[in-house]
Scaffold this motif. Structure first.
Motif, PDB file in Angstrom:
ATOM      1  N   ILE A  61     -13.204  11.239  46.768  1.00  0.00           N
ATOM      2  CA  ILE A  61     -13.163  12.672  47.046  1.00  0.00           C
ATOM      3  C   ILE A  61     -14.296  13.092  47.974  1.00  0.00           C
ATOM      4  O   ILE A  61     -14.126  13.947  48.829  1.00  0.00           O
ATOM      5  N   CYS A  62     -15.427  12.474  47.843  1.00  0.00           N
ATOM      6  CA  CYS A  62     -16.566  12.859  48.675  1.00  0.00           C
ATOM      7  C   CYS A  62     -16.397  12.420  50.124  1.00  0.00           C
ATOM      8  O   CYS A  62     -17.072  12.931  51.007  1.00  0.00           O
ATOM      9  N   SER A  63     -15.477  11.513  50.396  1.00  0.00           N
ATOM     10  CA  SER A  63     -15.225  11.120  51.782  1.00  0.00           C
ATOM     11  C   SER A  63     -14.389  12.174  52.493  1.00  0.00           C
ATOM     12  O   SER A  63     -14.258  12.148  53.704  1.00  0.00           O
ATOM     13  N   ARG A  64     -13.826  13.120  51.743  1.00  0.00           N
ATOM     14  CA  ARG A  64     -12.963  14.137  52.325  1.00  0.00           C
ATOM     15  C   ARG A  64     -13.674  15.462  52.556  1.00  0.00           C
ATOM     16  O   ARG A  64     -13.057  16.436  52.928  1.00  0.00           O
ATOM     17  N   LEU A  65     -14.960  15.505  52.329  1.00  0.00           N
ATOM     18  CA  LEU A  65     -15.697  16.751  52.511  1.00  0.00           C
ATOM     19  C   LEU A  65     -15.670  17.165  53.973  1.00  0.00           C
ATOM     20  O   LEU A  65     -15.858  16.355  54.872  1.00  0.00           O
ATOM     21  N   ASN A  66     -15.437  18.442  54.191  1.00  0.00           N
ATOM     22  CA  ASN A  66     -15.450  19.044  55.521  1.00  0.00           C
ATOM     23  C   ASN A  66     -14.436  18.440  56.486  1.00  0.00           C
ATOM     24  O   ASN A  66     -14.577  18.560  57.687  1.00  0.00           O
ATOM     25  N   ARG A  67     -13.422  17.770  55.960  1.00  0.00           N
ATOM     26  CA  ARG A  67     -12.356  17.245  56.807  1.00  0.00           C
ATOM     27  C   ARG A  67     -11.147  18.143  56.692  1.00  0.00           C
ATOM     28  O   ARG A  67     -10.865  18.685  55.642  1.00  0.00           O
ATOM     29  N   PHE A  68     -10.412  18.245  57.777  1.00  0.00           N
ATOM     30  CA  PHE A  68      -9.187  19.046  57.739  1.00  0.00           C
ATOM     31  C   PHE A  68      -8.112  18.258  57.008  1.00  0.00           C
ATOM     32  O   PHE A  68      -7.928  17.074  57.224  1.00  0.00           O
ATOM     33  N   ARG A  69      -7.428  18.921  56.110  1.00  0.00           N
ATOM     34  CA  ARG A  69      -6.251  18.381  55.432  1.00  0.00           C
ATOM     35  C   ARG A  69      -5.168  19.431  55.527  1.00  0.00           C
ATOM     36  O   ARG A  69      -5.441  20.618  55.696  1.00  0.00           O
ATOM     37  N   MET A  86     -24.835  17.365  46.260  1.00  0.00           N
ATOM     38  CA  MET A  86     -24.559  17.626  44.847  1.00  0.00           C
ATOM     39  C   MET A  86     -23.227  16.970  44.441  1.00  0.00           C
ATOM     40  O   MET A  86     -23.143  16.307  43.403  1.00  0.00           O
ATOM     41  N   LEU A  87     -22.203  17.103  45.282  1.00  0.00           N
ATOM     42  CA  LEU A  87     -20.903  16.484  44.987  1.00  0.00           C
ATOM     43  C   LEU A  87     -20.978  14.961  45.048  1.00  0.00           C
ATOM     44  O   LEU A  87     -20.416  14.274  44.197  1.00  0.00           O
ATOM     45  N   ARG A  88     -21.658  14.439  46.057  1.00  0.00           N
ATOM     46  CA  ARG A  88     -21.793  12.978  46.160  1.00  0.00           C
ATOM     47  C   ARG A  88     -22.498  12.412  44.932  1.00  0.00           C
ATOM     48  O   ARG A  88     -22.102  11.380  44.402  1.00  0.00           O
ATOM     49  N   SER A  89     -23.518  13.084  44.490  1.00  0.00           N
ATOM     50  CA  SER A  89     -24.252  12.640  43.305  1.00  0.00           C
ATOM     51  C   SER A  89     -23.355  12.685  42.067  1.00  0.00           C
ATOM     52  O   SER A  89     -23.349  11.744  41.267  1.00  0.00           O
ATOM     53  N   ALA A  90     -22.600  13.763  41.919  1.00  0.00           N
ATOM     54  CA  ALA A  90     -21.691  13.878  40.776  1.00  0.00           C
ATOM     55  C   ALA A  90     -20.623  12.784  40.830  1.00  0.00           C
ATOM     56  O   ALA A  90     -20.308  12.168  39.806  1.00  0.00           O
ATOM     57  N   CYS A  91     -20.089  12.520  42.014  1.00  0.00           N
ATOM     58  CA  CYS A  91     -19.068  11.466  42.153  1.00  0.00           C
ATOM     59  C   CYS A  91     -19.643  10.094  41.824  1.00  0.00           C
ATOM     60  O   CYS A  91     -19.000   9.284  41.155  1.00  0.00           O
ATOM     61  N   ALA A  92     -20.844   9.825  42.301  1.00  0.00           N
ATOM     62  CA  ALA A  92     -21.485   8.532  42.024  1.00  0.00           C
ATOM     63  C   ALA A  92     -21.767   8.377  40.533  1.00  0.00           C
ATOM     64  O   ALA A  92     -21.533   7.302  39.961  1.00  0.00           O
ATOM     65  N   SER A  93     -22.235   9.435  39.884  1.00  0.00           N
ATOM     66  CA  SER A  93     -22.491   9.381  38.442  1.00  0.00           C
ATOM     67  C   SER A  93     -21.210   9.150  37.675  1.00  0.00           C
ATOM     68  O   SER A  93     -21.172   8.381  36.705  1.00  0.00           O
ATOM     69  N   TYR A  94     -20.152   9.815  38.102  1.00  0.00           N
ATOM     70  CA  TYR A  94     -18.841   9.652  37.469  1.00  0.00           C
ATOM     71  C   TYR A  94     -18.392   8.191  37.552  1.00  0.00           C
ATOM     72  O   TYR A  94     -18.000   7.589  36.559  1.00  0.00           O
ATOM     73  N   GLN A  95     -18.442   7.623  38.760  1.00  0.00           N
ATOM     74  CA  GLN A  95     -17.990   6.245  38.941  1.00  0.00           C
ATOM     75  C   GLN A  95     -18.861   5.274  38.155  1.00  0.00           C
ATOM     76  O   GLN A  95     -18.351   4.320  37.568  1.00  0.00           O
ATOM     77  N   GLU A  96     -20.144   5.517  38.105  1.00  0.00           N
ATOM     78  CA  GLU A  96     -21.035   4.651  37.337  1.00  0.00           C
ATOM     79  C   GLU A  96     -20.702   4.711  35.847  1.00  0.00           C
ATOM     80  O   GLU A  96     -20.691   3.696  35.157  1.00  0.00           O
ATOM     81  N   LEU A  97     -20.408   5.901  35.341  1.00  0.00           N
ATOM     82  CA  LEU A  97     -20.110   6.079  33.924  1.00  0.00           C
ATOM     83  C   LEU A  97     -18.774   5.458  33.531  1.00  0.00           C
ATOM     84  O   LEU A  97     -18.672   4.746  32.533  1.00  0.00           O
TER      85      LEU A  97
END
Length: 158
Positions: A61-69, A86-97
């Protein structure tokens, strides 16, 4: 459309060969609702390995930031640099958990709201989160199926 072509088309909606093959094998469908019910049922019956295969076809999801969809997919999240971090950190924490990548449909939510959802989901146990993730995958499948098929009543004649 032959079997192979149909499987390939559905694989673009949900990158699981098992899912796509089963949906094609059950053709024809009387309506989009019948197709969506079959898609959801089959998704619920997939093994965890098949779900993991399907997840590989979804960019982080963080790879899609500020991209047109497209407006149909509604995946764009426009954020400031601080919100990106903040989003990248949350995504990384999620994947680690959980040991797998975050999957959710941002659908026009703000970066703080999306970060709050990610943080809230991190209170789930792994089994609960796998169920939540399957539900998000089902939503994405619906969006992609609708985009692929176009309107059920067909396009107007121009």
């Amino acid at each position: 459309m032959n079997h192979r072509q149909a499987v390939h088309a559905l694989f673009e909606c949900c990158p699981s060969v098992t899912w796509a093959s089963t949906i094609v094998d059950r053709r024809p469908y009387a309506s989009y609702d019948d197709l969506f019910r079959a898609a959801d049922t089959e998704l619920g019956e997939l093994s965890e390995a098949d779900i993991d295969e399907a997840l590989t076809g979804h960019p982080p999801i963080c790879s899609r930031l500020n991209r047109f969809r497209s407006a149909q997919e509604q995946c764009a999240v426009v954020v400031s640099e601080d919100e990106q971090e903040m989003l990248r950190s949350a995504c990384a924490s999620y994947q680690e958990l959980f040991g797998f990548r975050l999957l959710c449909v941002p659908a026009g939510r703000t970066a703080p709201a999306l970060t709050a959802e990610i943080t809230g989901r991190m209170h789930n146990d792994r089994d609960t989160e796998r169920k939540v993730m399957r539900n998000e995958l089902a939503k994405i499948n619906h969006i992609r199926l609708e985009r692929m098929l176009g309107p059920e009543e067909g396009y107007p004649l121009y």
